[in-house]
Design a protein around this motif. Structure first.
Motif, mmCIF file in Angstrom:
data_model
loop_
_atom_site.group_PDB
_atom_site.id
_atom_site.type_symbol
_atom_site.label_atom_id
_atom_site.label_comp_id
_atom_site.label_asym_id
_atom_site.label_seq_id
_atom_site.Cartn_x
_atom_site.Cartn_y
_atom_site.Cartn_z
ATOM 1 N N ILE A 1 0.869 -1.182 0.000
ATOM 2 C CA ILE A 1 0.000 0.000 0.000
ATOM 3 C C ILE A 1 0.904 1.230 0.000
ATOM 4 O O ILE A 1 1.855 1.308 0.794
ATOM 5 N N GLN B 1 2.799 4.684 0.401
ATOM 6 C CA GLN B 1 3.095 5.450 1.614
ATOM 7 C C GLN B 1 2.102 6.616 1.772
ATOM 8 O O GLN B 1 1.805 7.318 0.808
ATOM 9 N N HIS C 1 -3.996 4.481 3.219
ATOM 10 C CA HIS C 1 -4.466 3.305 3.955
ATOM 11 C C HIS C 1 -5.705 2.767 3.250
ATOM 12 O O HIS C 1 -6.374 3.504 2.522
ATOM 13 N N TYR D 1 -5.404 -1.169 6.826
ATOM 14 C CA TYR D 1 -4.122 -1.761 6.446
ATOM 15 C C TYR D 1 -3.246 -0.646 5.862
ATOM 16 O O TYR D 1 -3.747 0.200 5.103
ATOM 17 N N THR D 2 -1.968 -0.692 6.229
ATOM 18 C CA THR D 2 -0.990 0.233 5.642
ATOM 19 C C THR D 2 0.279 -0.563 5.324
ATOM 20 O O THR D 2 0.460 -1.675 5.841
ATOM 21 N N ALA E 1 -9.340 3.128 -0.830
ATOM 22 C CA ALA E 1 -8.174 3.773 -0.219
ATOM 23 C C ALA E 1 -8.420 5.242 0.116
ATOM 24 O O ALA E 1 -9.199 5.924 -0.550
ATOM 25 N N ASP F 1 -6.203 8.827 2.131
ATOM 26 C CA ASP F 1 -5.105 9.307 2.965
ATOM 27 C C ASP F 1 -5.770 10.082 4.103
ATOM 28 O O ASP F 1 -6.962 9.916 4.333
#
Lengths: 208, 174
Positions: free
Chosen positions: B71, B73, B76, B126-127, B153, B155
């Motif tokens: 994933i 940077q 998430h 999840y990251t 997803a 941020d």
């Protein structure tokens, strides 16, 4: 003689590597430029005064694209029917956490500025399965549940995806367009900012 | 003897120059490509399938396969069991008729995560690197399976629409 052959072969090999690297780099840059071009057409991030990034939409200072979308009761609501009012067009989705965070701010600001001729049109960008009536019904119910949970007092329209192209793609949410009384986009916002930032832009829409 | 030495030295110098030029060109190429990497590209592909590209399993017998994803940077995705009913869970699937059946999927527990502007609301996400354990049963033969990972997803400030990416695995059932 043998030495010359080795050196010539090595040089030719190097030239071939350079040619390949040059071609690969040119191809990569060409693709990147194309992607960048597409992104500019949709809007771009530019440095702001605070050293961060601000969203610059190509719609800024242009007439807000016209639309007529259904609300949760199946009634058509058009942007044109709000002529003479300052309008915040807010694209959101049930699965968007930052949208949920800004919604209470929007409600407070809407209630505060409504007497001055301000309204919010909340447009859901949730996917709608128009080919499956049962699924469509479930999806509408889910949007309605979210609206009820958040106590949104302003009109909520659905099928935001159908107007995503004139509004720049809606690749990221939340996304807002601040429209003045004359129907012109005076400010835009992509992503979560702050209540203060939204209020400043509402004032711009009301003033112009 | 001296002539031989000079000739050897000449070759060495030519190769040194060539190596230096090659190194310089490579560095220039890397710099050019790294400089072009931008935010929009990361956002267009927030999750990437890493490996395995090929697995060999015993035909007709359940086998565990660890699927690795990365994933991007700063991004998430929701875990398989997000804490809010409106959030979209991450799911892995294998289409029917591929010769490979997905018997069970084990997802890792999500990491607790809070958005800076909503510290009271704990999300399960999840990251970084994500490993999903898939128990598969394959028929005999070579199957090019295009499995799918569905995710949504975000941020800390914005979210991308839900997405399904292909997970290509060559499954050899022996």
């Amino acid at each position: 003689m043998k030495r010359n052959t080795v050196v010539i072969t090595a040089v030719l090999l190097l030239l071939a590597v350079f040619a390949w690297a040059g071609w690969a780099n040119w191809e990569y840059r060409k693709q990147t430029a194309e992607r960048l071009q597409a992104s500019v057409a949709k809007g771009e991030l530019v440095p702001d005064a605070a050293g961060g990034a601000a969203y610059l939409s190509p719609l800024k200072d242009k007439a807000a694209p016209a639309f007529a979308l259904e609300d949760l009761n199946g009634q058509k609501v058009s942007l044109a029917s709000y002529k003479g009012k300052a309008v915040l067009i807010n694209f959101w989705a049930t699965w968007c956490g930052p949208c949920e965070i800004e919604t209470p701010w929007l409600i407070e600001l809407r209630n505060q500025y409504a007497p001055q001729g301000f309204e919010i049109l909340g447009i859901s960008a949730d996917d709608l399965d128009r080919d499956d009536p049962q699924k469509l019904n479930d999806e509408k119910k889910e949007i309605a549940q979210f609206v009820e949970r958040m106590h949104m007092p302003y009109p909520v329209l659905i099928d935001g995806d159908s107007i995503s192209t004139p509004y720049g793609g809606l690749d990221e949410l939340p996304m807002s367009f601040f429209v003045n009384r004359g129907g012109r986009v005076v400010a835009t916002q992509m992503g979560l900012t702050s209540k203060g930032d939204i209020e400043t832009k509402i004032k711009m829409a009301l003033a112009e | 003897m001296q002539s031989r030495w000079e000739s050897m030295s000449g070759i060495r110098t030519e190769f040194q120059i060539a190596a230096a030029v090659l190194f310089g060109m490579s560095a220039l190429l890397s710099w050019g490509q790294a400089g072009s990497a931008n935010r929009s590209i990361v956002k267009s592909a927030p999750v990437e399938y890493l490996f395995p590209e090929q697995v060999t399993v015993t035909a007709g017998k359940a086998s565990e396969v660890a699927l690795h994803f990365r994933i991007a940077q700063g991004m998430h995705i929701n875990s398989h069991t997000p804490k809010d009913e409106f959030l979209i869970p991450t799911t892995f699937s294998i289409p029917e008729g591929t010769g490979v059946r997905l018997e069970k999927t084990s997802y890792p527990a999500g990491t607790e995560f809070t958005l800076p502007l909503d510290p009271g609301n704990k999300l399960s996400v999840y990251t970084g690197e994500l490993v999903i354990q898939a128990r598969i049963v394959s028929t005999a033969g070579n199957h090019l399976v295009e499995a799918k990972l569905h995710y949504q997803a975000c941020d800390k400030n914005e979210c991308l629409p839900p997405k399904t990416i292909p997970v290509a695995i060559d499954v050899i059932g022996k």
